[in-house]
Design a protein around this motif. Structure first.
Motif, PDB file in Angstrom:
ATOM      1  N   VAL A   1       0.705  -1.081  -0.103  1.00 13.63           N
ATOM      2  CA  VAL A   1       0.038   0.108   0.041  1.00 13.63           C
ATOM      3  C   VAL A   1       0.791   1.320  -0.075  1.00 13.63           C
ATOM      4  O   VAL A   1       0.300   2.449  -0.071  1.00 13.63           O
ATOM      5  N   GLY A   2       2.130   1.172  -0.111  1.00 13.75           N
ATOM      6  CA  GLY A   2       3.071   2.376   0.037  1.00 13.75           C
ATOM      7  C   GLY A   2       4.355   1.823   0.387  1.00 13.75           C
ATOM      8  O   GLY A   2       4.996   0.740   0.538  1.00 13.75           O
ATOM      9  N   THR A   3       5.139   3.212   0.795  1.00 10.69           N
ATOM     10  CA  THR A   3       6.479   2.914   0.951  1.00 10.69           C
ATOM     11  C   THR A   3       6.788   3.695   2.195  1.00 10.69           C
ATOM     12  O   THR A   3       6.016   4.655   2.412  1.00 10.69           O
ATOM     13  N   GLY A   4       7.967   3.560   2.769  1.00  9.40           N
ATOM     14  CA  GLY A   4       8.460   4.297   3.834  1.00  9.40           C
ATOM     15  C   GLY A   4       9.918   4.111   3.985  1.00  9.40           C
ATOM     16  O   GLY A   4      10.606   3.389   2.992  1.00  9.40           O
ATOM     17  N   HIS A   5      10.449   4.766   5.186  1.00  2.88           N
ATOM     18  CA  HIS A   5      11.782   4.434   5.519  1.00  2.88           C
ATOM     19  C   HIS A   5      12.011   4.114   7.198  1.00  2.88           C
ATOM     20  O   HIS A   5      11.276   5.046   7.736  1.00  2.88           O
ATOM     21  N   SER A   6      12.962   3.640   7.305  1.00  2.00           N
ATOM     22  CA  SER A   6      13.563   3.570   8.828  1.00  2.00           C
ATOM     23  C   SER A   6      15.116   3.663   8.720  1.00  2.00           C
ATOM     24  O   SER A   6      15.623   3.169   7.669  1.00  2.00           O
ATOM     25  N   ASP A   7      15.499   4.168   9.862  1.00  2.00           N
ATOM     26  CA  ASP A   7      17.013   4.263  10.025  1.00  2.00           C
ATOM     27  C   ASP A   7      17.627   2.825   9.831  1.00  2.00           C
ATOM     28  O   ASP A   7      18.785   2.717   9.339  1.00  2.00           O
ATOM     29  N   GLU A   8      17.181   2.129  10.648  1.00  2.00           N
ATOM     30  CA  GLU A   8      17.291   0.765  10.520  1.00  2.00           C
ATOM     31  C   GLU A   8      17.385  -0.050   9.617  1.00  2.00           C
ATOM     32  O   GLU A   8      18.550  -0.883   9.022  1.00  2.00           O
ATOM     33  N   ASP A   9      16.262  -0.210   8.607  1.00  2.00           N
ATOM     34  CA  ASP A   9      16.336  -1.024   7.347  1.00  2.00           C
ATOM     35  C   ASP A   9      16.117  -0.144   6.151  1.00  2.00           C
ATOM     36  O   ASP A   9      15.936  -0.661   5.106  1.00  2.00           O
ATOM     37  N   SER A  10      16.263   0.989   6.254  1.00  2.00           N
ATOM     38  CA  SER A  10      16.514   1.937   4.927  1.00  2.00           C
ATOM     39  C   SER A  10      14.808   1.899   4.282  1.00  2.00           C
ATOM     40  O   SER A  10      13.853   2.038   4.982  1.00  2.00           O
ATOM     41  N   PRO A  11      14.841   1.897   2.954  1.00  2.00           N
ATOM     42  CA  PRO A  11      13.497   1.807   2.096  1.00  2.00           C
ATOM     43  C   PRO A  11      12.572   0.763   2.745  1.00  2.00           C
ATOM     44  O   PRO A  11      13.099  -0.391   2.917  1.00  2.00           O
ATOM     45  N   LEU A  12      11.396   0.892   2.880  1.00  2.00           N
ATOM     46  CA  LEU A  12      10.341  -0.157   3.255  1.00  2.00           C
ATOM     47  C   LEU A  12       9.297  -0.350   2.290  1.00  2.00           C
ATOM     48  O   LEU A  12       8.901   0.703   1.762  1.00  2.00           O
ATOM     49  N   ILE A  13       8.598  -1.248   2.258  1.00  7.26           N
ATOM     50  CA  ILE A  13       7.337  -1.427   1.661  1.00  7.26           C
ATOM     51  C   ILE A  13       6.374  -1.620   2.775  1.00  7.26           C
ATOM     52  O   ILE A  13       6.606  -2.497   3.550  1.00  7.26           O
ATOM     53  N   LEU A  14       5.339  -0.826   2.571  1.00  8.25           N
ATOM     54  CA  LEU A  14       4.198  -0.806   3.701  1.00  8.25           C
ATOM     55  C   LEU A  14       3.046  -1.725   3.042  1.00  8.25           C
ATOM     56  O   LEU A  14       2.768  -1.674   1.983  1.00  8.25           O
ATOM     57  N   TRP A  15       2.524  -2.608   3.907  1.00  6.18           N
ATOM     58  CA  TRP A  15       1.499  -3.766   3.482  1.00  6.18           C
ATOM     59  C   TRP A  15       0.397  -3.737   4.361  1.00  6.18           C
ATOM     60  O   TRP A  15       0.370  -3.109   5.378  1.00  6.18           O
ATOM     61  N   ALA A  16      -0.667  -4.196   3.759  1.00  3.94           N
ATOM     62  CA  ALA A  16      -2.144  -4.308   4.447  1.00  3.94           C
ATOM     63  C   ALA A  16      -2.802  -5.528   4.110  1.00  3.94           C
ATOM     64  O   ALA A  16      -2.792  -5.757   3.014  1.00  3.94           O
ATOM     65  N   HIS A  17      -3.565  -6.143   5.223  1.00  2.00           N
ATOM     66  CA  HIS A  17      -4.504  -7.203   5.193  1.00  2.00           C
ATOM     67  C   HIS A  17      -5.749  -6.824   5.638  1.00  2.00           C
ATOM     68  O   HIS A  17      -5.662  -6.330   6.653  1.00  2.00           O
ATOM     69  N   ASP A  18      -6.728  -6.753   4.794  1.00  2.00           N
ATOM     70  CA  ASP A  18      -8.320  -6.422   5.188  1.00  2.00           C
ATOM     71  C   ASP A  18      -8.903  -7.603   5.780  1.00  2.00           C
ATOM     72  O   ASP A  18      -8.673  -8.532   5.190  1.00  2.00           O
ATOM     73  N   ALA A  19      -9.671  -7.419   6.815  1.00  2.00           N
ATOM     74  CA  ALA A  19     -10.404  -8.385   7.314  1.00  2.00           C
ATOM     75  C   ALA A  19     -11.582  -8.774   6.113  1.00  2.00           C
ATOM     76  O   ALA A  19     -12.120  -7.992   5.170  1.00  2.00           O
TER      77      ALA A  19
END
Length: 68
Positions: free
Chosen positions: A49-67
């Motif tokens: 559902v998007g991207t993000g960033h963390s100091d520990e892991d650098s670039p991130l992929i954001l995920w979602a699971h709907d009921a």
């Protein structure tokens, strides 16, 4: 112990439990350089559902699971 589906089973059980507790959306983050974690989430029906960033892991992929 790689390839034994332990992560898939564990995350799947957690997601099922959370949805049973009326949690509508479960979210997760994976590092872009860790495609195995993304495959686990994809198998379980998570969608990116998007991207993000963390100091520990650098670039991130954001995920979602709907009921369902």
């Amino acid at each position: 112990m790689w390839g034994q589906r332990l992560a898939t089973e564990g995350v799947g059980a957690l997601v099922a439990y959370l949805h049973a507790q009326d949690v509508r959306v479960v979210t997760a983050e994976t590092a872009t350089d860790n495609p195995a974690s993304g495959r686990v989430l994809s198998k379980l029906g998570f969608r990116p559902v998007g991207t993000g960033h963390s100091d520990e892991d650098s670039p991130l992929i954001l995920w979602a699971h709907d009921a369902t």
